[in-house]
Design an enzyme around this catalytic site. Sequence first.
Site, PDB file in Angstrom:
ATOM      1  N   LYS A  29       0.826  -1.214   0.000  1.00 54.88           N
ATOM      2  CA  LYS A  29       0.000   0.000   0.000  1.00 54.88           C
ATOM      3  C   LYS A  29       0.856   1.259   0.000  1.00 54.88           C
ATOM      4  CE  LYS A  29      -4.194  -2.006   1.616  1.00 54.88           C
ATOM      5  NZ  LYS A  29      -5.347  -2.020   2.482  1.00 54.88           N
ATOM      6  N   LYS A  86      -6.793 -12.328  -5.613  1.00 56.43           N
ATOM      7  CA  LYS A  86      -7.851 -12.552  -4.641  1.00 56.43           C
ATOM      8  C   LYS A  86      -9.052 -11.663  -4.954  1.00 56.43           C
ATOM      9  CE  LYS A  86      -8.692 -12.203   0.279  1.00 56.43           C
ATOM     10  NZ  LYS A  86      -8.189 -11.919   1.613  1.00 56.43           N
ATOM     11  N   LYS A 120     -12.920  -6.489  -2.188  1.00 63.31           N
ATOM     12  CA  LYS A 120     -13.982  -5.496  -2.075  1.00 63.31           C
ATOM     13  C   LYS A 120     -13.660  -4.283  -2.918  1.00 63.31           C
ATOM     14  CE  LYS A 120     -13.794  -5.805   2.529  1.00 63.31           C
ATOM     15  NZ  LYS A 120     -13.446  -4.894   3.519  1.00 63.31           N
TER      16      LYS A 120
END
Length: 332
Positions: free
Chosen positions: A115, A197, A200
């Site tokens: 990130k 993966k 969301k």
Amino acid sequence: MSASKKTMVSGIQPTNKLTIGNYLGAIKNWVKLQSEYDCYFFAVDLHAITAKQDPKQLADNTFFALATYLAAGIDLKHATIFAQSHVRQHAELAWILNCYSYMGELGRMTQFKEKSSRAGETIPVGLFTYPVLMASDILLYQADLVPVGSDQKQHLELTRDVAIRFNHNHSKVFTVPEPYIPTVGARIMDLLEPTNKMSKSSPNEMGAVYLSDSMKDIEKKFKRAVTDSGSEITYVEEKPGIRNLIDIQAAITGRSIGDIAKSYEGKMYGHLKVDTANIVISELQPVQERTQRFLADKGELQRILRAGSDKAATRAEATIRKVYDAIGFAPR
Ligand code: TRP
């Protein structure tokens, strides 16, 4: 709460819309395990603000996540459910544990490295200390077992290290938790990019199946799922798309992967896609209906959550007391 039961703790970030990855990888496992443990399940809204959130959306997502826990079968007999921000001790212990965590170990966290490489200088400090807050979530309740996805294993290792370090420095205040990484359904992959993966925050909404999707959308998404070249349905490394669909079926039906793969011998990819869509739909439809019923009665939902956070706070406060005593904060 039975004194002999061990404690299980887990949470999901109420950011964006929950996917079947959250449902199959986390919530469904909690439901399966709950009766054997004294459980604490929360929506980690304090973690959510490590990225920018729209205030109205954050509240809505938090209620949605917690209503989904109930709709999926989390039983208040076994579990205490609440919003993380409603129990102040989470933030309080996080400060303390910040003083027992090292820059070096936090800097090695894969999630942070990924990130931060995107954000550069303007990366929030909260993203760096995110795992310390997670450690607090876990250690506050003296958790024995923490079900998490494999991407959170490193954060759990850190939690253990911090707990051991604190206990060693002072006295045995914290239970050192064990991770529980489910074998089936732990990693549901993106339908369009089955080597990633399902997330969301996936850039392409067609790759993720959201719990709030209409049945029609779910059908459409599975029909468009990427399924590798060739035509044979086999559960092999080179066919991540096929494997993902079989994994989804296995996580829902409880059938073995071998069994499911075998039942598709000689059949076409289309069959597998349609069947998987139908299995997901029949699983999700009742969950969606119940979620909407919980959300329709906000008063009752908030009453459940208040009772949950009151109970959690009592347990959390007992840990905070021990921590303060061990550190040597003057008694008041
Ligand atoms: N970091 C976890 C995730 O992204 C969510 C989380 C926060 C959590 N606190 C926790 C999970 C405590 C288990 C226990 O999946």
